[in-house]
Design a protein around this motif. Structure first.
Motif, PDB file in Angstrom:
ATOM      1  N   MET A   1       1.506 -12.921   8.346  1.00  0.00           N
ATOM      2  CA  MET A   1       0.458 -12.338   7.518  1.00  0.00           C
ATOM      3  C   MET A   1       1.044 -11.936   6.179  1.00  0.00           C
ATOM      4  O   MET A   1       2.113 -11.337   6.093  1.00  0.00           O
ATOM      5  CB  MET A   1      -0.125 -11.102   8.208  1.00  0.00           C
ATOM      6  N   SER A   2       0.343 -12.245   5.098  1.00  0.00           N
ATOM      7  CA  SER A   2       0.781 -11.869   3.758  1.00  0.00           C
ATOM      8  C   SER A   2      -0.356 -11.140   3.059  1.00  0.00           C
ATOM      9  O   SER A   2      -1.495 -11.133   3.522  1.00  0.00           O
ATOM     10  CB  SER A   2       1.196 -13.104   2.963  1.00  0.00           C
ATOM     11  N   LEU A   3      -0.048 -10.522   1.931  1.00  0.00           N
ATOM     12  CA  LEU A   3      -1.037  -9.787   1.166  1.00  0.00           C
ATOM     13  C   LEU A   3      -1.596 -10.660   0.053  1.00  0.00           C
ATOM     14  O   LEU A   3      -0.871 -11.431  -0.568  1.00  0.00           O
ATOM     15  CB  LEU A   3      -0.400  -8.530   0.570  1.00  0.00           C
ATOM     16  N   SER A   4      -2.884 -10.524  -0.188  1.00  0.00           N
ATOM     17  CA  SER A   4      -3.516 -11.275  -1.266  1.00  0.00           C
ATOM     18  C   SER A   4      -3.023 -10.757  -2.610  1.00  0.00           C
ATOM     19  O   SER A   4      -2.483  -9.647  -2.707  1.00  0.00           O
ATOM     20  CB  SER A   4      -5.033 -11.115  -1.186  1.00  0.00           C
ATOM     21  N   PRO A   5      -3.197 -11.528  -3.674  1.00  0.00           N
ATOM     22  CA  PRO A   5      -2.798 -11.043  -5.002  1.00  0.00           C
ATOM     23  C   PRO A   5      -3.434  -9.697  -5.350  1.00  0.00           C
ATOM     24  O   PRO A   5      -2.780  -8.832  -5.939  1.00  0.00           O
ATOM     25  CB  PRO A   5      -3.273 -12.157  -5.930  1.00  0.00           C
ATOM     26  N   ALA A   6      -4.696  -9.512  -4.974  1.00  0.00           N
ATOM     27  CA  ALA A   6      -5.362  -8.241  -5.273  1.00  0.00           C
ATOM     28  C   ALA A   6      -4.710  -7.090  -4.522  1.00  0.00           C
ATOM     29  O   ALA A   6      -4.545  -5.983  -5.068  1.00  0.00           O
ATOM     30  CB  ALA A   6      -6.841  -8.331  -4.916  1.00  0.00           C
ATOM     31  N   ARG A   7      -4.320  -7.331  -3.259  1.00  0.00           N
ATOM     32  CA  ARG A   7      -3.661  -6.272  -2.479  1.00  0.00           C
ATOM     33  C   ARG A   7      -2.253  -6.027  -2.993  1.00  0.00           C
ATOM     34  O   ARG A   7      -1.775  -4.884  -2.990  1.00  0.00           O
ATOM     35  CB  ARG A   7      -3.629  -6.631  -0.997  1.00  0.00           C
ATOM     36  N   LEU A   8      -1.586  -7.067  -3.438  1.00  0.00           N
ATOM     37  CA  LEU A   8      -0.258  -6.879  -4.033  1.00  0.00           C
ATOM     38  C   LEU A   8      -0.336  -5.988  -5.268  1.00  0.00           C
ATOM     39  O   LEU A   8       0.509  -5.114  -5.476  1.00  0.00           O
ATOM     40  CB  LEU A   8       0.356  -8.234  -4.387  1.00  0.00           C
ATOM     41  N   ASP A   9      -1.359  -6.201  -6.086  1.00  0.00           N
ATOM     42  CA  ASP A   9      -1.546  -5.359  -7.270  1.00  0.00           C
ATOM     43  C   ASP A   9      -1.847  -3.924  -6.869  1.00  0.00           C
ATOM     44  O   ASP A   9      -1.318  -2.975  -7.453  1.00  0.00           O
ATOM     45  CB  ASP A   9      -2.681  -5.900  -8.139  1.00  0.00           C
ATOM     46  N   ARG A  10      -2.698  -3.777  -5.890  1.00  0.00           N
ATOM     47  CA  ARG A  10      -3.132  -2.427  -5.490  1.00  0.00           C
ATOM     48  C   ARG A  10      -1.966  -1.586  -4.982  1.00  0.00           C
ATOM     49  O   ARG A  10      -1.885  -0.386  -5.251  1.00  0.00           O
ATOM     50  CB  ARG A  10      -4.218  -2.533  -4.423  1.00  0.00           C
ATOM     51  N   PHE A  11      -1.057  -2.217  -4.243  1.00  0.00           N
ATOM     52  CA  PHE A  11       0.026  -1.468  -3.608  1.00  0.00           C
ATOM     53  C   PHE A  11       1.389  -1.735  -4.247  1.00  0.00           C
ATOM     54  O   PHE A  11       2.434  -1.519  -3.623  1.00  0.00           O
ATOM     55  CB  PHE A  11       0.061  -1.783  -2.107  1.00  0.00           C
ATOM     56  N   ALA A  12       1.372  -2.169  -5.482  1.00  0.00           N
ATOM     57  CA  ALA A  12       2.616  -2.530  -6.168  1.00  0.00           C
ATOM     58  C   ALA A  12       3.615  -1.383  -6.213  1.00  0.00           C
ATOM     59  O   ALA A  12       4.822  -1.578  -6.073  1.00  0.00           O
ATOM     60  CB  ALA A  12       2.311  -3.015  -7.584  1.00  0.00           C
ATOM     61  N   ARG A  13       3.111  -0.146  -6.403  1.00  0.00           N
ATOM     62  CA  ARG A  13       4.026   1.006  -6.491  1.00  0.00           C
ATOM     63  C   ARG A  13       4.684   1.315  -5.164  1.00  0.00           C
ATOM     64  O   ARG A  13       5.736   1.952  -5.135  1.00  0.00           O
ATOM     65  CB  ARG A  13       3.286   2.234  -7.005  1.00  0.00           C
ATOM     66  N   HIS A  14       4.076   0.928  -4.074  1.00  0.00           N
ATOM     67  CA  HIS A  14       4.731   1.024  -2.772  1.00  0.00           C
ATOM     68  C   HIS A  14       5.777  -0.080  -2.618  1.00  0.00           C
ATOM     69  O   HIS A  14       6.900   0.161  -2.175  1.00  0.00           O
ATOM     70  CB  HIS A  14       3.707   0.858  -1.641  1.00  0.00           C
ATOM     71  N   ILE A  15       5.362  -1.276  -2.941  1.00  0.00           N
ATOM     72  CA  ILE A  15       6.187  -2.445  -2.655  1.00  0.00           C
ATOM     73  C   ILE A  15       7.509  -2.419  -3.420  1.00  0.00           C
ATOM     74  O   ILE A  15       8.545  -2.877  -2.919  1.00  0.00           O
ATOM     75  CB  ILE A  15       5.388  -3.733  -2.961  1.00  0.00           C
ATOM     76  N   VAL A  16       7.492  -1.848  -4.623  1.00  0.00           N
ATOM     77  CA  VAL A  16       8.740  -1.798  -5.400  1.00  0.00           C
ATOM     78  C   VAL A  16       9.698  -0.740  -4.869  1.00  0.00           C
ATOM     79  O   VAL A  16      10.866  -0.717  -5.259  1.00  0.00           O
ATOM     80  CB  VAL A  16       8.475  -1.559  -6.900  1.00  0.00           C
ATOM     81  N   LEU A  17       9.240   0.138  -4.001  1.00  0.00           N
ATOM     82  CA  LEU A  17      10.150   1.087  -3.365  1.00  0.00           C
ATOM     83  C   LEU A  17      10.967   0.351  -2.304  1.00  0.00           C
ATOM     84  O   LEU A  17      10.409  -0.186  -1.347  1.00  0.00           O
ATOM     85  CB  LEU A  17       9.362   2.216  -2.689  1.00  0.00           C
ATOM     86  N   PRO A  18      12.275   0.318  -2.421  1.00  0.00           N
ATOM     87  CA  PRO A  18      13.066  -0.393  -1.416  1.00  0.00           C
ATOM     88  C   PRO A  18      12.918   0.211  -0.019  1.00  0.00           C
ATOM     89  O   PRO A  18      13.108  -0.485   0.984  1.00  0.00           O
ATOM     90  CB  PRO A  18      14.505  -0.287  -1.933  1.00  0.00           C
ATOM     91  N   GLU A  19      12.554   1.491   0.039  1.00  0.00           N
ATOM     92  CA  GLU A  19      12.377   2.145   1.339  1.00  0.00           C
ATOM     93  C   GLU A  19      11.084   1.711   2.032  1.00  0.00           C
ATOM     94  O   GLU A  19      10.909   1.958   3.230  1.00  0.00           O
ATOM     95  CB  GLU A  19      12.373   3.667   1.167  1.00  0.00           C
ATOM     96  N   ILE A  20      10.174   1.071   1.295  1.00  0.00           N
ATOM     97  CA  ILE A  20       8.926   0.558   1.864  1.00  0.00           C
ATOM     98  C   ILE A  20       8.939  -0.966   1.811  1.00  0.00           C
ATOM     99  O   ILE A  20       8.950  -1.636   2.837  1.00  0.00           O
ATOM    100  CB  ILE A  20       7.689   1.094   1.102  1.00  0.00           C
ATOM    101  N   GLY A  21       8.918  -1.510   0.604  1.00  0.00           N
ATOM    102  CA  GLY A  21       9.021  -2.947   0.404  1.00  0.00           C
ATOM    103  C   GLY A  21       7.805  -3.726   0.867  1.00  0.00           C
ATOM    104  O   GLY A  21       6.837  -3.179   1.411  1.00  0.00           O
ATOM    105  N   GLY A  22       7.868  -5.008   0.674  1.00  0.00           N
ATOM    106  CA  GLY A  22       6.773  -5.883   1.080  1.00  0.00           C
ATOM    107  C   GLY A  22       6.554  -5.875   2.578  1.00  0.00           C
ATOM    108  O   GLY A  22       5.410  -5.872   3.048  1.00  0.00           O
ATOM    109  N   ALA A  23       7.650  -5.878   3.344  1.00  0.00           N
ATOM    110  CA  ALA A  23       7.518  -5.881   4.800  1.00  0.00           C
ATOM    111  C   ALA A  23       6.836  -4.615   5.287  1.00  0.00           C
ATOM    112  O   ALA A  23       5.987  -4.653   6.191  1.00  0.00           O
ATOM    113  CB  ALA A  23       8.895  -6.023   5.447  1.00  0.00           C
ATOM    114  N   GLY A  24       7.186  -3.495   4.671  1.00  0.00           N
ATOM    115  CA  GLY A  24       6.553  -2.243   5.050  1.00  0.00           C
ATOM    116  C   GLY A  24       5.078  -2.218   4.722  1.00  0.00           C
ATOM    117  O   GLY A  24       4.256  -1.748   5.509  1.00  0.00           O
ATOM    118  N   GLN A  25       4.724  -2.756   3.553  1.00  0.00           N
ATOM    119  CA  GLN A  25       3.312  -2.751   3.159  1.00  0.00           C
ATOM    120  C   GLN A  25       2.479  -3.657   4.052  1.00  0.00           C
ATOM    121  O   GLN A  25       1.355  -3.316   4.434  1.00  0.00           O
ATOM    122  CB  GLN A  25       3.168  -3.173   1.697  1.00  0.00           C
ATOM    123  N   VAL A  26       3.023  -4.797   4.407  1.00  0.00           N
ATOM    124  CA  VAL A  26       2.325  -5.690   5.338  1.00  0.00           C
ATOM    125  C   VAL A  26       2.158  -5.002   6.692  1.00  0.00           C
ATOM    126  O   VAL A  26       1.097  -5.076   7.321  1.00  0.00           O
ATOM    127  CB  VAL A  26       3.079  -7.018   5.492  1.00  0.00           C
TER     128      VAL A  26
END
Length: 256
Positions: A1-26
């Motif tokens: 499962m991956s995040l749509s471009p809109a969801r990537l934009d919405r949660f960008a401030r989470h995803i750039v945190l290495p303690e959360i990251g893309g895997a954490g947001q998914v």
């Protein structure tokens, strides 16, 4: 499962945190949280849980919005007065993020229906206002194998604790408070007031701890802190933490 471009934009401030990251947001997008009680704790907690990207919610509250709630229950507005809290909270979620999956219950939580309300969740956040309900929720979580984040607030004090009583080496909420509060006649705290911002602090802290629990095994932020109770003091202000021991005689998590 991956995040749509809109969801990537919405949660960008989470995803750039290495303690959360893309895997954490998914991972958060796949999680289901049951919020028991949508008052002083559940209201601000739900706002930040939704903002964190958790994908699915079950909202449980049998009460209606009263004008006196608005001083601390930030999810509601004057237009919600007289309407059910669960319905009003679902409407807020729909306006905030229409991608969320939401189901509601306006039934009063009892030992008879609690398990059905919690058993499909990945985490239960309990912000209800009486011990009888809290103990029913705790026992249901143990029986269903679902972790519990319990939060409470009053006057200038708050507390947030993570419990995993379904695990053999971890306490449940009943280990903490005992059995004295099961009866309905001792189910409410004294009506001695509450600073609205104190509810906000406790609820937002509970939301952060919920994210911590949900990311266990996924990111370095995922440290559930089972059996740890955090005490928030709004007068000092300060916070301290203590450990809750598993009660070998607990009828909730150590029953034969």
């Amino acid at each position: 499962m991956s995040l749509s471009p809109a969801r990537l934009d919405r949660f960008a401030r989470h995803i750039v945190l290495p303690e959360i990251g893309g895997a954490g947001q998914v991972a958060l997008s796949r999680k289901h949280v049951a919020v028991m009680g949508l008052g002083g704790i559940g209201s601000p907690a739900l706002q930040y849980l939704a903002a964190s990207g958790i994908g699915r919610f079950t909202l449980v509250d049998d009460d209606v919005v009263d004008v006196s709630n608005l001083q601390r229950q930030t999810i509601f507005t004057t237009r919600d007065v007289g309407h059910g809290k669960a319905t009003s909270a679902r409407r807020w979620l729909a306006n905030f993020d229409d991608a969320l999956e939401v189901e509601i219950s306006d039934a009063r939580v009892t030992p008879d229906n609690a398990r059905a309300l919690v058993e499909r969740a990945d985490l239960v956040l309990d912000g209800t206002d009486n011990f009888a309900t809290r103990l029913a929720v705790s026992d249901a979580c143990v029986a269903a194998g679902v972790p519990l984040l319990s939060a409470a607030v009053g006057r200038f004090q708050g507390q947030v604790g993570a419990f995993a009583g379904h695990l053999s080496d971890q306490p449940c909420y009943r280990c903490f408070v005992g059995d004295a509060f099961d009866a309905e006649d001792c189910d409410t705290c004294a009506e001695d007031g509450m600073l609205g911002a104190m509810a906000g602090w406790t609820g937002s802290f509970a939301a952060m701890q919920a994210v911590r629990v949900l990311l266990a095994g996924v990111s370095v932020f995922g440290q559930p802190q089972w059996g740890t109770l955090h005490l928030l003091d709004g007068m000092a202000p300060a916070m301290r933490s203590l450990r809750i021991a598993k009660d070998p005689g607990c009828k909730g998590c150590c029953a034969a």
